[in-house]
Design a protein around this motif. Structure first.
Motif, PDB file in Angstrom:
ATOM      1  N   SER A  27     -22.060   6.158 -38.150  1.00  0.00           N
ATOM      2  CA  SER A  27     -23.338   6.355 -38.832  1.00  0.00           C
ATOM      3  C   SER A  27     -23.925   7.728 -38.555  1.00  0.00           C
ATOM      4  O   SER A  27     -24.499   7.970 -37.492  1.00  0.00           O
ATOM      5  N   ARG A  51     -27.688   8.429 -46.430  1.00  0.00           N
ATOM      6  CA  ARG A  51     -28.734   7.606 -47.037  1.00  0.00           C
ATOM      7  C   ARG A  51     -28.758   7.787 -48.550  1.00  0.00           C
ATOM      8  O   ARG A  51     -28.457   8.843 -49.078  1.00  0.00           O
ATOM      9  N   CYS A  72     -27.345   4.482 -31.075  1.00  0.00           N
ATOM     10  CA  CYS A  72     -27.091   5.599 -31.987  1.00  0.00           C
ATOM     11  C   CYS A  72     -25.854   6.381 -31.559  1.00  0.00           C
ATOM     12  O   CYS A  72     -25.015   6.730 -32.390  1.00  0.00           O
ATOM     13  N   PHE A  82     -35.073  -2.685 -36.893  1.00  0.00           N
ATOM     14  CA  PHE A  82     -35.209  -1.249 -36.632  1.00  0.00           C
ATOM     15  C   PHE A  82     -35.860  -1.001 -35.277  1.00  0.00           C
ATOM     16  O   PHE A  82     -35.561  -0.015 -34.598  1.00  0.00           O
ATOM     17  N   VAL A  89     -33.201   3.338 -46.223  1.00  0.00           N
ATOM     18  CA  VAL A  89     -32.274   3.308 -45.086  1.00  0.00           C
ATOM     19  C   VAL A  89     -32.119   1.865 -44.622  1.00  0.00           C
ATOM     20  O   VAL A  89     -33.024   1.303 -44.006  1.00  0.00           O
ATOM     21  N   SER A  90     -30.988   1.276 -44.926  1.00  0.00           N
ATOM     22  CA  SER A  90     -30.751  -0.134 -44.608  1.00  0.00           C
ATOM     23  C   SER A  90     -30.201  -0.299 -43.205  1.00  0.00           C
ATOM     24  O   SER A  90     -29.698   0.638 -42.587  1.00  0.00           O
ATOM     25  N   ILE A  91     -30.295  -1.517 -42.689  1.00  0.00           N
ATOM     26  CA  ILE A  91     -29.623  -1.905 -41.448  1.00  0.00           C
ATOM     27  C   ILE A  91     -28.577  -2.938 -41.835  1.00  0.00           C
ATOM     28  O   ILE A  91     -28.899  -3.996 -42.374  1.00  0.00           O
ATOM     29  N   GLU A 139     -26.476   8.681 -40.058  1.00  0.00           N
ATOM     30  CA  GLU A 139     -27.914   8.425 -40.111  1.00  0.00           C
ATOM     31  C   GLU A 139     -28.463   8.055 -38.738  1.00  0.00           C
ATOM     32  O   GLU A 139     -29.584   8.427 -38.386  1.00  0.00           O
ATOM     33  N   GLY A 140     -27.654   7.350 -37.946  1.00  0.00           N
ATOM     34  CA  GLY A 140     -28.066   7.028 -36.584  1.00  0.00           C
ATOM     35  C   GLY A 140     -28.191   8.278 -35.726  1.00  0.00           C
ATOM     36  O   GLY A 140     -29.121   8.409 -34.916  1.00  0.00           O
ATOM     37  N   LEU A 160     -27.099   1.257 -38.683  1.00  0.00           N
ATOM     38  CA  LEU A 160     -27.547   2.178 -39.725  1.00  0.00           C
ATOM     39  C   LEU A 160     -26.361   2.690 -40.547  1.00  0.00           C
ATOM     40  O   LEU A 160     -25.236   2.709 -40.069  1.00  0.00           O
ATOM     41  N   TYR A 172     -31.374  10.060 -36.777  1.00  0.00           N
ATOM     42  CA  TYR A 172     -32.550   9.397 -36.220  1.00  0.00           C
ATOM     43  C   TYR A 172     -32.733   9.782 -34.752  1.00  0.00           C
ATOM     44  O   TYR A 172     -33.837  10.118 -34.307  1.00  0.00           O
ATOM     45  N   LEU A 229     -37.849   8.287 -42.155  1.00  0.00           N
ATOM     46  CA  LEU A 229     -37.389   7.309 -43.143  1.00  0.00           C
ATOM     47  C   LEU A 229     -37.847   7.654 -44.558  1.00  0.00           C
ATOM     48  O   LEU A 229     -37.132   7.409 -45.519  1.00  0.00           O
TER      49      LEU A 229
END
Length: 239
Positions: free
Chosen positions: A78, A61, A50, A42, A65-67, A80-81, A57, A84, A33
């Motif tokens: 996503s 970014r 994911c 989170f 990193v927002s939800i 970003e997912g 997510l 992660y 993050l």
């Protein structure tokens, strides 16, 4: 998605276990993050979320990193997912994505022209230009030196066709594992993706020939699409 399901079959990864139970909070904040966890939602995010883009997510970014919605209540693509999940899987296996891809995908499928990492000797003279809307060549080569699951795959039609063939013939995974991948896990309820459904690692929709799995890529001047129909054992790869 395929690599994760290999790890599920091996008992290394549980699709429904919160990913924060695999990696320490401190490591996630410092190494993924790059900021403190500020949203308790989170802690609910799992591998299933994911892979089905239902973690909430963002796609990319911009600092924090927002939800954007409660996990497992909606679906929105996503990257970003996926990043992660890659971070957690690499921690679990003590191997980077490129090593895992070679072991589970590239070598078993005979994909000799594929990598998540750019190397000059392998790809410099073999990479095509992309093209603008008027047909003009646009020189664009992403030379990623660190494997990134959400965007750094370098491949060609022949290699991805081999992967498609492997999916359609259910190679390397149990039949029930493929069926789980091709079962709807999430459905978009809001935004421009509304009504889109997703399995584990790929999109899904119903056709006259049976359920199809698919995926796409779009960087403006480069686009890709693949679709497979398991019941027909037919598929298409388009770059």
């Amino acid at each position: 998605g395929y690599i994760c399901m290999k790890l599920v079959e091996q008992g290394i990864l549980d699709l429904d276990k919160p990913l924060t139970e695999y990696v320490s909070k401190d490591s996630i904040e410092k190494l993924f993050l790059f900021h403190k966890i500020q949203d308790n939602r989170f802690y609910k995010i799992t591998a299933r979320m994911c892979l089905s883009h239902s973690a909430g997510l963002p796609n990319g970014r911009y600092g924090y990193v927002s939800i954007n919605f409660d996990p497992a209540t909606d679906m929105h693509y996503s990257g970003e997912g996926i990043s992660y999940l890659q971070f957690v899987v690499e921690h679990l296996t003590k191997k980077d994505l490129e090593t895992l891809a070679k072991e589970y995908v590239f070598e078993p499928f005979g994909m000799n022209n594929s990598s998540y990492v750019w190397t000059e000797e392998r790809f410099k003279d073999r990479t095509s230009d992309s093209h603008g809307s008027a047909g003009q060549a646009v020189v664009f080569v992403r030379k990623t030196l660190k494997p990134m699951a959400s965007y750094s795959l370098i491949t060609n039609g022949e290699d991805y066709g081999k992967f498609m063939e492997g999916l359609l013939s259910k190679k390397g995974l149990k039949k029930e594992t493929f069926e789980q991948m091709w079962t709807v896990q999430s459905k978009a309820k809001t935004n421009f993706l509304a009504s889109m459904t997703w399995g584990l690692g790929m999109g899904l929709y119903e056709t006259d020939l049976g359920r199809a799995f698919w995926h796409w890529g779009d960087l403006g001047t480069t686009k890709a699409y693949m679709i497979g129909i398991p019941e027909e054992k037919s598929g298409l790869v388009l770059f």
